[in-house]
Design an enzyme around this catalytic site. Structure first.
Site, PDB file in Angstrom:
ATOM      1  N   ASP A  13     -27.032  13.021  12.154  1.00  0.00           N
ATOM      2  CA  ASP A  13     -26.048  11.999  11.870  1.00  0.00           C
ATOM      3  C   ASP A  13     -25.503  12.325  10.477  1.00  0.00           C
ATOM      4  O   ASP A  13     -26.069  13.159   9.751  1.00  0.00           O
ATOM      5  CB  ASP A  13     -26.731  10.630  11.903  1.00  0.00           C
ATOM      6  CG  ASP A  13     -25.827   9.509  11.467  1.00  0.00           C
ATOM      7  OD1 ASP A  13     -24.680   9.449  11.946  1.00  0.00           O
ATOM      8  OD2 ASP A  13     -26.253   8.691  10.640  1.00  0.00           O
ATOM      9  N   MET A  14     -24.450  11.664  10.043  1.00  0.00           N
ATOM     10  CA  MET A  14     -23.885  11.987   8.729  1.00  0.00           C
ATOM     11  C   MET A  14     -24.077  10.857   7.712  1.00  0.00           C
ATOM     12  O   MET A  14     -24.810  10.998   6.726  1.00  0.00           O
ATOM     13  CB  MET A  14     -22.401  12.336   8.853  1.00  0.00           C
ATOM     14  CG  MET A  14     -21.799  12.909   7.574  1.00  0.00           C
ATOM     15  SD  MET A  14     -20.027  13.278   7.735  1.00  0.00           S
ATOM     16  CE  MET A  14     -19.334  11.612   7.651  1.00  0.00           C
ATOM     17  N   ASP A  15     -23.441   9.713   7.956  1.00  0.00           N
ATOM     18  CA  ASP A  15     -23.513   8.618   6.984  1.00  0.00           C
ATOM     19  C   ASP A  15     -24.924   8.053   6.937  1.00  0.00           C
ATOM     20  O   ASP A  15     -25.515   7.701   7.964  1.00  0.00           O
ATOM     21  CB  ASP A  15     -22.526   7.512   7.360  1.00  0.00           C
ATOM     22  CG  ASP A  15     -21.078   7.955   7.191  1.00  0.00           C
ATOM     23  OD1 ASP A  15     -20.819   8.787   6.306  1.00  0.00           O
ATOM     24  OD2 ASP A  15     -20.216   7.465   7.936  1.00  0.00           O
ATOM     25  N   ASP A 171     -30.399   7.385  10.552  1.00  0.00           N
ATOM     26  CA  ASP A 171     -30.772   6.289   9.659  1.00  0.00           C
ATOM     27  C   ASP A 171     -30.655   4.922  10.320  1.00  0.00           C
ATOM     28  O   ASP A 171     -30.946   3.917   9.696  1.00  0.00           O
ATOM     29  CB  ASP A 171     -29.886   6.295   8.405  1.00  0.00           C
ATOM     30  CG  ASP A 171     -28.447   5.934   8.712  1.00  0.00           C
ATOM     31  OD1 ASP A 171     -27.911   6.440   9.721  1.00  0.00           O
ATOM     32  OD2 ASP A 171     -27.853   5.138   7.966  1.00  0.00           O
TER      33      ASP A 171
END
Length: 223
Positions: A13-15, A171
């Site tokens: 994932d990124m954010d 997250d």
């Protein structure tokens, strides 16, 4: 698939996972909600919505609005976020070391994120990370947001790695659930929520504050 079996593909994932930026998204959302006269519950917002396609977040507030107007409303929020977080972009501790180790062992890597393309560019291009990833998958390519598993399954297919051989870094509960539905193990990155938020997921093999805490994890030795 045993938890300690070495991974053959990594999906990030990124954010909140590559970067610790979710508070800046929340700031932008709070401004956006107030601008449109909508109530905003900051304490629960990210946990409920992180990983969802932005159209799925704002669409219920504007029934009957066409796709073009939803895109305009979404861009209002994203511009607020980029203005505040843009000067502050930095990778989560230990991330680059993990990417280097995966590259050393020729383990392919992908990004599966609900972020819009300009937000993806902000993070990956600012940090010069785009070339590290075999593919980047997002709802802008027609995939549903998390907790649907489609983005992660597409990433695995593009990397030519079986889902069971992938580890997803997430997250948010929506993302860990998407990994579970895809048949993938997950590492919970605790930038947004405590470990207790992921306790019910049987696919979580570790819960860590950053990537340095994964040093020595057998699933990430790649040998």
């Amino acid at each position: 698939m045993l938890p300690e079996t070495p991974a053959k593909g990594l999906i990030f994932d990124m954010d909140g996972t590559i970067v610790d930026n979710m508070r800046y998204h929340d700031d932008a959302w709070e401004v956006w909600y107030r601008k449109h006269g909508l109530p905003f519950e900051r304490a629960t917002f990210s946990a409920r919505t992180a990983g969802m396609a932005i159209s799925d977040i704002i669409g219920p507030h504007f029934p009957g609005v066409d796709a073009a107007e939803l895109d305009r409303l979404a861009e209002e929020k994203e511009e607020l976020y980029r203005e505040t977080y843009g000067p502050l972009v930095k990778p989560l501790a230990g991330l680059i070391d993990l990417l280097d180790r995966a590259r050393e062992y020729a383990v392919p890597m992908a990004v599966g994120t609900a972020a819009a393309p300009p937000n993806i560019a902000l993070i990956l291009d600012t940090l010069s990370l785009r070339q590290r990833f075999a593919t980047i998958v997002s709802p802008s390519q027609g995939f549903p947001g998390k907790p649907h598993p489609d983005m992660f399954l597409a990433a695995a297919e593009r990397m030519a790695v079986k889902p069971a051989d992938c580890i997803v870094f997430e997250d948010a509960p929506n993302g860990v659930e998407a990994a579970r539905r895809a048949g993938m193990r997950a590492v919970a990155v605790l930038t947004m929520l405590p470990a207790e938020a992921f306790a019910a997921f049987d696919n979580v093999i570790a819960s860590v504050d950053d990537y340095a805490a994964l040093d020595g994890n057998p699933a990430l030795r790649f040998a």
